[in-house]
Design a protein around this motif. Structure first.
Motif, PDB file in Angstrom:
ATOM      1  N   ILE A  59      61.026  51.868  18.442  1.00 49.56           N
ATOM      2  CA  ILE A  59      62.474  51.727  18.275  1.00 49.56           C
ATOM      3  C   ILE A  59      63.106  53.122  18.337  1.00 49.56           C
ATOM      4  O   ILE A  59      62.668  54.039  17.639  1.00 49.56           O
ATOM      5  N   VAL A  60      64.106  53.254  19.204  1.00 50.36           N
ATOM      6  CA  VAL A  60      64.770  54.547  19.425  1.00 50.36           C
ATOM      7  C   VAL A  60      66.269  54.342  19.222  1.00 50.36           C
ATOM      8  O   VAL A  60      66.820  53.357  19.697  1.00 50.36           O
ATOM      9  N   SER A  61      66.901  55.263  18.501  1.00 51.15           N
ATOM     10  CA  SER A  61      68.349  55.108  18.304  1.00 51.15           C
ATOM     11  C   SER A  61      69.032  56.467  18.296  1.00 51.15           C
ATOM     12  O   SER A  61      68.432  57.474  17.903  1.00 51.15           O
ATOM     13  N   ALA A  62      70.283  56.467  18.748  1.00 48.81           N
ATOM     14  CA  ALA A  62      71.076  57.703  18.754  1.00 48.81           C
ATOM     15  C   ALA A  62      72.534  57.323  18.863  1.00 48.81           C
ATOM     16  O   ALA A  62      72.868  56.197  19.254  1.00 48.81           O
ATOM     17  N   PHE A  63      73.421  58.268  18.520  1.00 51.82           N
ATOM     18  CA  PHE A  63      74.853  57.970  18.594  1.00 51.82           C
ATOM     19  C   PHE A  63      75.423  58.278  19.978  1.00 51.82           C
ATOM     20  O   PHE A  63      76.543  57.894  20.271  1.00 51.82           O
ATOM     21  N   ASP A  64      74.698  59.048  20.783  1.00 47.97           N
ATOM     22  CA  ASP A  64      75.235  59.318  22.118  1.00 47.97           C
ATOM     23  C   ASP A  64      74.130  59.222  23.173  1.00 47.97           C
ATOM     24  O   ASP A  64      72.935  59.261  22.871  1.00 47.97           O
ATOM     25  N   GLY A  65      74.612  59.057  24.414  1.00 48.93           N
ATOM     26  CA  GLY A  65      73.706  58.781  25.531  1.00 48.93           C
ATOM     27  C   GLY A  65      72.699  59.883  25.786  1.00 48.93           C
ATOM     28  O   GLY A  65      71.527  59.617  26.097  1.00 48.93           O
ATOM     29  N   GLU A  66      73.141  61.134  25.637  1.00 49.16           N
ATOM     30  CA  GLU A  66      72.237  62.249  25.953  1.00 49.16           C
ATOM     31  C   GLU A  66      71.058  62.286  24.971  1.00 49.16           C
ATOM     32  O   GLU A  66      69.899  62.461  25.358  1.00 49.16           O
ATOM     33  N   ALA A  67      71.378  62.079  23.686  1.00 52.12           N
ATOM     34  CA  ALA A  67      70.310  62.084  22.681  1.00 52.12           C
ATOM     35  C   ALA A  67      69.391  60.874  22.875  1.00 52.12           C
ATOM     36  O   ALA A  67      68.160  60.984  22.737  1.00 52.12           O
ATOM     37  N   MET A  68      69.984  59.722  23.201  1.00 52.92           N
ATOM     38  CA  MET A  68      69.183  58.519  23.430  1.00 52.92           C
ATOM     39  C   MET A  68      68.212  58.760  24.601  1.00 52.92           C
ATOM     40  O   MET A  68      67.026  58.438  24.522  1.00 52.92           O
ATOM     41  N   ALA A 127      68.411  61.956  17.026  1.00 55.22           N
ATOM     42  CA  ALA A 127      67.958  60.565  17.186  1.00 55.22           C
ATOM     43  C   ALA A 127      67.244  60.141  15.911  1.00 55.22           C
ATOM     44  O   ALA A 127      66.685  60.969  15.194  1.00 55.22           O
ATOM     45  N   PHE A 128      67.276  58.852  15.644  1.00 53.30           N
ATOM     46  CA  PHE A 128      66.461  58.286  14.551  1.00 53.30           C
ATOM     47  C   PHE A 128      65.469  57.316  15.194  1.00 53.30           C
ATOM     48  O   PHE A 128      65.860  56.348  15.846  1.00 53.30           O
ATOM     49  N   CYS A 129      64.200  57.603  15.024  1.00 53.33           N
ATOM     50  CA  CYS A 129      63.143  56.814  15.669  1.00 53.33           C
ATOM     51  C   CYS A 129      62.087  56.498  14.622  1.00 53.33           C
ATOM     52  O   CYS A 129      61.147  57.291  14.400  1.00 53.33           O
ATOM     53  N   THR A 146      56.530  50.441  25.236  1.00 49.65           N
ATOM     54  CA  THR A 146      57.862  49.829  25.333  1.00 49.65           C
ATOM     55  C   THR A 146      58.819  50.593  24.431  1.00 49.65           C
ATOM     56  O   THR A 146      58.452  50.993  23.326  1.00 49.65           O
ATOM     57  N   ILE A 147      60.037  50.768  24.915  1.00 52.01           N
ATOM     58  CA  ILE A 147      61.068  51.410  24.096  1.00 52.01           C
ATOM     59  C   ILE A 147      62.147  50.371  23.802  1.00 52.01           C
ATOM     60  O   ILE A 147      62.596  49.655  24.704  1.00 52.01           O
ATOM     61  N   ILE A 148      62.544  50.285  22.551  1.00 50.10           N
ATOM     62  CA  ILE A 148      63.614  49.350  22.166  1.00 50.10           C
ATOM     63  C   ILE A 148      64.782  50.185  21.652  1.00 50.10           C
ATOM     64  O   ILE A 148      64.633  50.939  20.685  1.00 50.10           O
ATOM     65  N   GLU A 149      65.932  50.054  22.305  1.00 51.49           N
ATOM     66  CA  GLU A 149      67.093  50.873  21.911  1.00 51.49           C
ATOM     67  C   GLU A 149      67.979  50.115  20.926  1.00 51.49           C
ATOM     68  O   GLU A 149      68.292  48.947  21.127  1.00 51.49           O
ATOM     69  N   LEU A 150      68.361  50.796  19.854  1.00 53.84           N
ATOM     70  CA  LEU A 150      69.282  50.250  18.863  1.00 53.84           C
ATOM     71  C   LEU A 150      70.292  51.333  18.506  1.00 53.84           C
ATOM     72  O   LEU A 150      70.097  52.511  18.841  1.00 53.84           O
ATOM     73  N   THR A 151      71.336  50.961  17.784  1.00 51.21           N
ATOM     74  CA  THR A 151      72.206  51.987  17.184  1.00 51.21           C
ATOM     75  C   THR A 151      71.490  52.493  15.927  1.00 51.21           C
ATOM     76  O   THR A 151      70.649  51.775  15.350  1.00 51.21           O
ATOM     77  N   PRO A 152      71.805  53.699  15.445  1.00 47.38           N
ATOM     78  CA  PRO A 152      71.124  54.185  14.228  1.00 47.38           C
ATOM     79  C   PRO A 152      71.256  53.259  13.016  1.00 47.38           C
ATOM     80  O   PRO A 152      70.242  53.003  12.348  1.00 47.38           O
ATOM     81  N   PRO A 153      72.451  52.704  12.725  1.00 52.65           N
ATOM     82  CA  PRO A 153      72.482  51.793  11.563  1.00 52.65           C
ATOM     83  C   PRO A 153      71.558  50.588  11.748  1.00 52.65           C
ATOM     84  O   PRO A 153      70.938  50.117  10.792  1.00 52.65           O
ATOM     85  N   GLU A 154      71.474  50.082  12.980  1.00 53.10           N
ATOM     86  CA  GLU A 154      70.563  48.951  13.236  1.00 53.10           C
ATOM     87  C   GLU A 154      69.114  49.378  13.050  1.00 53.10           C
ATOM     88  O   GLU A 154      68.306  48.662  12.450  1.00 53.10           O
ATOM     89  N   ALA A 155      68.789  50.555  13.569  1.00 58.31           N
ATOM     90  CA  ALA A 155      67.396  51.025  13.491  1.00 58.31           C
ATOM     91  C   ALA A 155      66.984  51.294  12.038  1.00 58.31           C
ATOM     92  O   ALA A 155      65.855  51.017  11.628  1.00 58.31           O
TER      93      ALA A 155
END
Ligand SMILES: NC(=O)c1ccc[n+]([C@@H]2O[C@H](COP(=O)([O-])OP(=O)(O)OC[C@H]3O[C@@H](n4cnc5c(N)ncnc54)[C@H](O)[C@@H]3O)[C@@H](O)[C@H]2O)c1
Length: 396
Positions: free
Chosen positions: A169-178, A148-150, A191-200
């Motif tokens: 901000i939390v990001s990962a390429f797959d659901g399990e890591a997210m 994950a990239f956070c 609060t957790i904000i989910e993004l894709t890694p490139p967005e994050a």
């Protein structure tokens, strides 16, 4: 993923790693190992002392150190970690290009020790695409580790308070890591904000470049007004007072430190050097010390002694990394003072003020608020920090 109990933070004695470790141990009740390569810092942390200024951190560190938190030089602490967070530095090189080496090349060494199914969190501010590179490396090595990239978004010095207040901000390429990363940061962030890694990755760089550009606007307007003999702060007050649309109009002052400039440059490199606003901001902010010197030339500068009050890159900090006060020092023959920065070349505040004809506020530490500067001395205060007095500003 199984419940998280044990964390290792790589770069754990640094400005980001240490407060995060303290909060994860104190607020989330986790076991935390702080892995670092600096033996002096490791020793200091284990003795219950912060190696740098961080508001409200000393007491919290003493609460957990030797119990749920310890610092170490031994990578064996990676073996039983459910989560490994890496937050080593990501500086730009001497050509101002981003360097991904410290993060990327250290990954293999971490993977060697990490257990199957563990979560690896990248928390350093990275050049866009680094999370994808690390993800592909994991797959190539067939390593069963979640990624994950956070990004860290605290303001240095306020991490202990902000880590439990700011959205994460939390990001990962797959659901399990997210899900695993959400589980981790859900323990401390409201609060957790989910993004894709490139967005994050871009979200973090936008945050710092936006701040840097904002300071540049104020510094540009400051130089524009002052160079015409006008008091920037009379105008600043007029346009911000009871006028909501100008609420974010920052004060002028040195915009420096280890993050804002280098992250603006990372974004500039990412845009293939078409980020004109970022480069303009760099020229303006980095040019402020020179502007102050030029303004002072009318005061027979060659025969005057100058003192800089505050050598840290910002107020209430002992961090001198990339401080513009040091750039100013290089331009002038000066006496420098700071109550917090550990630098043998500094002199006491009283000496600086007594000996100087010109006093420049480099970092507006609160302790300077009530100082008495004798009449007749020229005071340059780009922050408008000193109490209202007849300021002999740079334009006087
Ligand atoms: N300082 C901030 O306020 C801030 C805020 C948000 C994000 N960031 C980002 O966080 C990252 C770290 O910044 P920082 O200010 O904490 O840096 P820092 O220099 O204070 O801390 C980095 C730590 O990593 C250690 N280290 C270096 N290589 C190592 C290795 N191979 N293994 C173990 N430890 C190692 C160093 O000894 C140091 O203690 C950077 O990417 C920065 O941009 C910083």
């Amino acid at each position: 993923m199984k419940p998280i109990q044990k964390i290792t933070i790589v770069g754990g004695c640094g400005h980001v790693g240490l407060p995060l470790g303290i909060v994860l141990a104190a607020k989330a009740g986790l076991r935390v190992d702080l892995l670092d390569i600096d033996p002096a810092k490791v020793e200091q942390v284990n003795s219950g002392k912060m190696p740098f200024m961080e508001h409200n951190a000393d007491a919290s560190l003493r609460e957990v150190v030797g119990k749920s938190l310890k610092a170490t030089l031994d990578p064996a602490c990676l073996k039983d970690a459910d989560v490994v967070i890496t937050v080593v530095g990501t500086p730009v090189d001497r050509h101002l290009n981003p360097t991904v080496g410290q993060v990327y090349h250290s990954i293999d060494a971490l993977l060697e020790h990490m257990q199957d199914g563990a979560l690896l969190v990248l928390r350093s501010t990275v050049y866009p695409g680094v999370t994808r590179l690390v993800y592909e490396r994991l797959r190539k090595l067939k390593k069963n580790v979640l990624l994950a990239f956070c990004p860290e978004r605290i303001a240095e010095g306020n991490a202990i308070e902000e880590l439990v207040k700011l959205p994460q901000i939390v990001s990962a390429f797959d659901g399990e890591a997210m899900a695993a990363a959400c589980q981790l940061f859900g323990k401390i962030a409201p609060t957790i904000i989910e993004l894709t890694p490139p967005e994050a990755e871009l979200a973090k760089l936008f945050t710092n470049a936006w701040r840097y550009a904002n300071f540049a606007i104020s510094n540009q307007f400051y130089m524009l007004a002052q160079s015409r003999g006008l008091d920037f702060y009379r105008i600043h007050d007029a346009v911000t007072r009871e006028y909501p649309r100008m609420r974010s109009f920052a004060k002028a002052g040195f915009a420096a430190g280890p993050c804002l400039l280098k992250d603006t440059l990372q974004l500039a490199a990412f845009s293939q050097n078409n980020f004109f606003l970022g480069h303009a901001a760099m020229l303006i902010n980095e040019g402020l010390p020179m502007f102050l010197v030029e303004q002072l030339r009318r005061h027979d500068l060659a025969n005057k002694r100058v003192a800089i009050l505050g050598m840290a890159f910002k107020a209430e900090s002992d961090d001198q990394r990339d401080s513009l006060s040091y750039k100013l020092k290089k331009l002038l023959e000066v006496l420098c003072t700071d109550p917090y920065v550990p630098d043998r070349a500094l002199v006491p505040l009283e000496t600086a003020i007594r000996s100087a004809d010109i006093v420049i506020v480099g970092a507006p530490h609160a302790v300077y608020r009530d100082i008495e500067i004798p009449e007749g001395k020229i005071v340059v205060d780009p922050w408008n920090f000193l109490p209202a007095r007849e300021l002999a500003s740079a334009t006087a």
